[in-house]
Design a protein around this motif. Structure first.
Motif, PDB file in Angstrom:
ATOM      1  N   GLY A 121      68.156   2.027  29.592  1.00 19.23           N
ATOM      2  CA  GLY A 121      67.741   1.870  28.204  1.00 19.23           C
ATOM      3  C   GLY A 121      66.410   1.155  28.149  1.00 19.23           C
ATOM      4  O   GLY A 121      65.447   1.551  28.812  1.00 19.23           O
ATOM      5  N   SER A 122      66.341   0.074  27.400  1.00 17.82           N
ATOM      6  CA  SER A 122      65.088  -0.681  27.273  1.00 17.82           C
ATOM      7  C   SER A 122      64.986  -1.809  28.296  1.00 17.82           C
ATOM      8  O   SER A 122      64.054  -2.601  28.249  1.00 17.82           O
ATOM      9  N   GLU A 144      62.655  -0.107  21.161  1.00 21.37           N
ATOM     10  CA  GLU A 144      64.017   0.409  21.139  1.00 21.37           C
ATOM     11  C   GLU A 144      64.596   0.370  19.722  1.00 21.37           C
ATOM     12  O   GLU A 144      65.245   1.310  19.280  1.00 21.37           O
TER      13      GLU A 144
END
Length: 150
Positions: A121-122, A144
């Motif tokens: 993800g981030s 995000e």
């Protein structure tokens, strides 16, 4: 008159020394009061108790350490992964560099950004044996949240 001048100069000198000591301590206090650190037995427990723990963290991850800044998106995470491999949601980055974490903790290694393994993800992640180190910068958190708001 000379006595008054000496008194004023002395008072200014004392205030200057007090400010030189107080300002750094005030900054440290301010920065520290906006950071939270938590420990959890499992990834499942961490995600249940704190919404900001990333959802990609496996439920069976053990010995989870988590720190975050409450005034932004800076996060760091340490967890033991039973199978020693990145979660399936993560992307392996071959030889790419990463920014340094923007917060620190005694349990988080200082050179993690030099050994980046991938992205989840981030979060940037580094995997050493079965220990996962992950960090998110404020800029990545902002990006995000913009994506998820669309």
């Amino acid at each position: 008159m000379r006595g008054v001048l000496i008194g004023v100069v002395g008072a200014v000198a004392v205030l200057g020394v007090a400010a030189a000591v107080a300002v750094p301590e005030a900054k440290e206090w301010y920065d520290g009061r906006h950071e939270q650190t938590s420990s959890y037995a499992t990834g499942k427990e961490a995600k249940e108790e704190r919404e900001s723990v990333p959802r990609w963290l496996p439920d069976d991850a053990a010995s989870v350490e988590y720190a975050m800044r409450t005034t932004g998106g800076e996060r760091i995470l340490k967890a033991t992964l039973h199978d020693g491999s990145l979660p399936s949601e993560c992307e392996v980055l071959g030889g790419k560099s990463a920014p340094d974490p923007e917060i620190s903790a005694s349990w988080f290694p200082s050179g993690a950004a030099k050994d980046v393994t991938g992205r989840c993800g981030s979060y940037y992640v580094s995997l050493e044996d079965r220990t996962l180190y992950a960090w998110q910068t404020n800029d990545d958190w902002v990006k995000e949240n913009r994506r998820s708001a669309r």
